[in-house]
Design a protein around this motif. Structure first.
Motif, PDB file in Angstrom:
ATOM      1  N   GLY A  61       0.810  -1.216   0.000  1.00  0.00           N
ATOM      2  CA  GLY A  61       0.000   0.000   0.000  1.00  0.00           C
ATOM      3  C   GLY A  61       0.841   1.262   0.000  1.00  0.00           C
ATOM      4  O   GLY A  61       0.313   2.359  -0.188  1.00  0.00           O
ATOM      5  N   LYS A  62       2.167   1.103   0.197  1.00  0.00           N
ATOM      6  CA  LYS A  62       3.075   2.243   0.155  1.00  0.00           C
ATOM      7  C   LYS A  62       4.243   1.936  -0.773  1.00  0.00           C
ATOM      8  O   LYS A  62       4.597   0.779  -0.997  1.00  0.00           O
ATOM      9  CB  LYS A  62       3.617   2.563   1.555  1.00  0.00           C
ATOM     10  CG  LYS A  62       2.598   3.163   2.495  1.00  0.00           C
ATOM     11  CD  LYS A  62       3.290   3.762   3.721  1.00  0.00           C
ATOM     12  CE  LYS A  62       2.307   4.513   4.598  1.00  0.00           C
ATOM     13  NZ  LYS A  62       2.978   5.244   5.684  1.00  0.00           N
ATOM     14  N   TRP A  63       4.828   2.989  -1.303  1.00  0.00           N
ATOM     15  CA  TRP A  63       6.089   2.856  -2.018  1.00  0.00           C
ATOM     16  C   TRP A  63       7.171   2.613  -0.968  1.00  0.00           C
ATOM     17  O   TRP A  63       7.177   3.269   0.075  1.00  0.00           O
ATOM     18  CB  TRP A  63       6.402   4.124  -2.806  1.00  0.00           C
ATOM     19  CG  TRP A  63       5.398   4.431  -3.867  1.00  0.00           C
ATOM     20  CD1 TRP A  63       4.201   5.079  -3.705  1.00  0.00           C
ATOM     21  CD2 TRP A  63       5.459   4.066  -5.244  1.00  0.00           C
ATOM     22  NE1 TRP A  63       3.521   5.150  -4.893  1.00  0.00           N
ATOM     23  CE2 TRP A  63       4.273   4.538  -5.860  1.00  0.00           C
ATOM     24  CE3 TRP A  63       6.406   3.400  -6.028  1.00  0.00           C
ATOM     25  CZ2 TRP A  63       4.018   4.358  -7.215  1.00  0.00           C
ATOM     26  CZ3 TRP A  63       6.156   3.222  -7.386  1.00  0.00           C
ATOM     27  CH2 TRP A  63       4.983   3.697  -7.970  1.00  0.00           C
ATOM     28  N   SER A  64       8.061   1.679  -1.220  1.00  0.00           N
ATOM     29  CA  SER A  64       9.120   1.367  -0.247  1.00  0.00           C
ATOM     30  C   SER A  64      10.490   1.732  -0.807  1.00  0.00           C
ATOM     31  O   SER A  64      10.842   1.333  -1.917  1.00  0.00           O
ATOM     32  CB  SER A  64       9.109  -0.127   0.102  1.00  0.00           C
ATOM     33  OG  SER A  64       7.907  -0.490   0.736  1.00  0.00           O
ATOM     34  N   LEU A  65      11.243   2.488  -0.023  1.00  0.00           N
ATOM     35  CA  LEU A  65      12.646   2.783  -0.322  1.00  0.00           C
ATOM     36  C   LEU A  65      13.474   1.927   0.627  1.00  0.00           C
ATOM     37  O   LEU A  65      13.385   2.097   1.847  1.00  0.00           O
ATOM     38  CB  LEU A  65      12.961   4.262  -0.082  1.00  0.00           C
ATOM     39  CG  LEU A  65      12.450   5.280  -1.104  1.00  0.00           C
ATOM     40  CD1 LEU A  65      12.681   6.691  -0.578  1.00  0.00           C
ATOM     41  CD2 LEU A  65      13.171   5.090  -2.448  1.00  0.00           C
ATOM     42  N   VAL A  66      14.271   1.002   0.096  1.00  0.00           N
ATOM     43  CA  VAL A  66      14.991   0.047   0.942  1.00  0.00           C
ATOM     44  C   VAL A  66      16.496   0.194   0.745  1.00  0.00           C
ATOM     45  O   VAL A  66      16.993   0.203  -0.388  1.00  0.00           O
ATOM     46  CB  VAL A  66      14.572  -1.403   0.634  1.00  0.00           C
ATOM     47  CG1 VAL A  66      15.210  -2.361   1.632  1.00  0.00           C
ATOM     48  CG2 VAL A  66      13.049  -1.544   0.660  1.00  0.00           C
ATOM     49  N   PHE A  67      17.211   0.282   1.881  1.00  0.00           N
ATOM     50  CA  PHE A  67      18.661   0.433   1.849  1.00  0.00           C
ATOM     51  C   PHE A  67      19.282  -0.502   2.873  1.00  0.00           C
ATOM     52  O   PHE A  67      18.796  -0.619   3.997  1.00  0.00           O
ATOM     53  CB  PHE A  67      19.044   1.891   2.155  1.00  0.00           C
ATOM     54  CG  PHE A  67      20.530   2.135   2.245  1.00  0.00           C
ATOM     55  CD1 PHE A  67      21.331   2.005   1.123  1.00  0.00           C
ATOM     56  CD2 PHE A  67      21.114   2.494   3.443  1.00  0.00           C
ATOM     57  CE1 PHE A  67      22.703   2.221   1.205  1.00  0.00           C
ATOM     58  CE2 PHE A  67      22.475   2.723   3.539  1.00  0.00           C
ATOM     59  CZ  PHE A  67      23.284   2.587   2.412  1.00  0.00           C
ATOM     60  N   PHE A  68      20.351  -1.194   2.489  1.00  0.00           N
ATOM     61  CA  PHE A  68      21.072  -2.087   3.394  1.00  0.00           C
ATOM     62  C   PHE A  68      22.312  -1.386   3.934  1.00  0.00           C
ATOM     63  O   PHE A  68      22.994  -0.656   3.208  1.00  0.00           O
ATOM     64  CB  PHE A  68      21.495  -3.363   2.662  1.00  0.00           C
ATOM     65  CG  PHE A  68      20.368  -4.317   2.380  1.00  0.00           C
ATOM     66  CD1 PHE A  68      20.182  -5.433   3.176  1.00  0.00           C
ATOM     67  CD2 PHE A  68      19.499  -4.088   1.322  1.00  0.00           C
ATOM     68  CE1 PHE A  68      19.140  -6.320   2.922  1.00  0.00           C
ATOM     69  CE2 PHE A  68      18.448  -4.965   1.050  1.00  0.00           C
ATOM     70  CZ  PHE A  68      18.271  -6.089   1.858  1.00  0.00           C
ATOM     71  N   GLY A  69      22.641  -1.618   5.213  1.00  0.00           N
ATOM     72  CA  GLY A  69      23.821  -1.006   5.804  1.00  0.00           C
ATOM     73  C   GLY A  69      24.024  -1.497   7.229  1.00  0.00           C
ATOM     74  O   GLY A  69      23.543  -2.564   7.605  1.00  0.00           O
ATOM     75  N   PHE A 170      10.271  -0.091  -4.401  1.00  0.00           N
ATOM     76  CA  PHE A 170       9.198  -1.046  -4.673  1.00  0.00           C
ATOM     77  C   PHE A 170       7.875  -0.289  -4.696  1.00  0.00           C
ATOM     78  O   PHE A 170       7.682   0.675  -3.953  1.00  0.00           O
ATOM     79  CB  PHE A 170       9.148  -2.129  -3.594  1.00  0.00           C
ATOM     80  CG  PHE A 170      10.331  -3.053  -3.614  1.00  0.00           C
ATOM     81  CD1 PHE A 170      10.300  -4.238  -4.318  1.00  0.00           C
ATOM     82  CD2 PHE A 170      11.494  -2.712  -2.928  1.00  0.00           C
ATOM     83  CE1 PHE A 170      11.397  -5.085  -4.351  1.00  0.00           C
ATOM     84  CE2 PHE A 170      12.603  -3.544  -2.957  1.00  0.00           C
ATOM     85  CZ  PHE A 170      12.556  -4.738  -3.661  1.00  0.00           C
ATOM     86  N   ASP A 171       6.960  -0.749  -5.556  1.00  0.00           N
ATOM     87  CA  ASP A 171       5.672  -0.072  -5.669  1.00  0.00           C
ATOM     88  C   ASP A 171       4.711  -0.542  -4.573  1.00  0.00           C
ATOM     89  O   ASP A 171       5.045  -1.454  -3.797  1.00  0.00           O
ATOM     90  CB  ASP A 171       5.076  -0.267  -7.066  1.00  0.00           C
ATOM     91  CG  ASP A 171       4.710  -1.719  -7.379  1.00  0.00           C
ATOM     92  OD1 ASP A 171       4.407  -2.489  -6.449  1.00  0.00           O
ATOM     93  OD2 ASP A 171       4.716  -2.071  -8.577  1.00  0.00           O
ATOM     94  N   PHE A 176       9.114  -4.795  -7.647  1.00  0.00           N
ATOM     95  CA  PHE A 176      10.354  -4.041  -7.799  1.00  0.00           C
ATOM     96  C   PHE A 176      10.226  -3.051  -8.948  1.00  0.00           C
ATOM     97  O   PHE A 176       9.756  -3.404 -10.040  1.00  0.00           O
ATOM     98  CB  PHE A 176      11.526  -4.986  -8.057  1.00  0.00           C
ATOM     99  CG  PHE A 176      12.800  -4.288  -8.412  1.00  0.00           C
ATOM    100  CD1 PHE A 176      13.490  -3.548  -7.464  1.00  0.00           C
ATOM    101  CD2 PHE A 176      13.305  -4.345  -9.703  1.00  0.00           C
ATOM    102  CE1 PHE A 176      14.667  -2.883  -7.794  1.00  0.00           C
ATOM    103  CE2 PHE A 176      14.483  -3.695 -10.040  1.00  0.00           C
ATOM    104  CZ  PHE A 176      15.164  -2.958  -9.085  1.00  0.00           C
ATOM    105  N   VAL A 177      10.642  -1.800  -8.714  1.00  0.00           N
ATOM    106  CA  VAL A 177      10.525  -0.741  -9.722  1.00  0.00           C
ATOM    107  C   VAL A 177      11.884  -0.358 -10.302  1.00  0.00           C
ATOM    108  O   VAL A 177      12.101  -0.391 -11.501  1.00  0.00           O
ATOM    109  CB  VAL A 177       9.845   0.508  -9.126  1.00  0.00           C
ATOM    110  CG1 VAL A 177       9.797   1.636 -10.151  1.00  0.00           C
ATOM    111  CG2 VAL A 177       8.446   0.173  -8.629  1.00  0.00           C
TER     112      VAL A 177
END
Length: 201
Positions: A61-69, A170-171, A176-177
């Protein structure tokens, strides 16, 4: 001085020290290749910085911004988190449609309480996630990211972690976008997200 400015100035200070040879304990790992990106998916079961077990389904239901660290990362992670924080501020009301996620690849040192102290310093909307070595390995395999422990005498506990530094988008349906390469300016990410949010309705 704003929160973001303080964070970025701190990152610059660390980078200057590192360039002088006094503290070098951050490294980038191979990025996700274009021909591999099509097989990227968000599949994980991790614990957030409030102690709640989360899966990718929780963020539909949300756009997801994903970052690994990881929280001991001296430059790449704080710089990227600072950019994401700027994106969230610049999106204004549209930020409600976006969920930024920071997944730690350092299960030995990062615990939910460490993430709870670290992640919100950048922006209250960013959610930190961590898990067991097996859970992190499974998440990394799903996202097709690379990470490895690297011995480094000057780093905390004698090691650092090299890791893929791209940001994943991700949409709202979990598809995956695209990838944003390390160093992509916040205004560029913001403009791209605005257009996608508007088009999605």
């Amino acid at each position: 001085m704003t929160r973001l400015q303080k964070v970025l100035w701190a990152a610059v200070a660390v980078a200057v020290i590192a360039a002088g040879g006094l503290a070098v304990y951050g490294s980038r790992a191979p990025e996700v290749a274009t021909d591999t990106a099509s097989s990227v998916s968000a599949a994980f079961e991790l614990t957030d910085h409030d102690g709640v077990v989360r899966t990718a389904e929780d963020f539909r239901g949300k756009w997801s911004l994903v970052f690994f660290g990881f929280t001991n990362c001296p430059d790449i992670c704080p710089t990227t988190l600072g950019e994401i924080a700027q994106v969230m501020d610049d999106l204004g009301p549209q930020a409600d449609a976006v969920q930024p996620l920071f997944i730690s690849v350092d299960s030995e040192r990062d615990r939910p309480d460490q993430l709870a102290e670290y992640v919100p310093q950048f922006h209250p909307s960013i959610l930190g996630l961590v898990g067991t070595p097996e859970q992190i390995e499974a998440a990394a395999a799903s996202f097709k990211i690379f990470y490895e422990r690297v011995p480094e005498e000057t780093a905390p506990d004698g090691y650092t972690i090299g890791h893929t530094s791209q940001v994943f988008l991700f949409d709202p349906d979990g598809g995956f976008v695209r990838l944003y390469g390390y160093g992509t300016p916040a205004p560029e990410i913001t403009a791209d997200l605005r257009a996608r949010i508007d088009a999605h309705g």
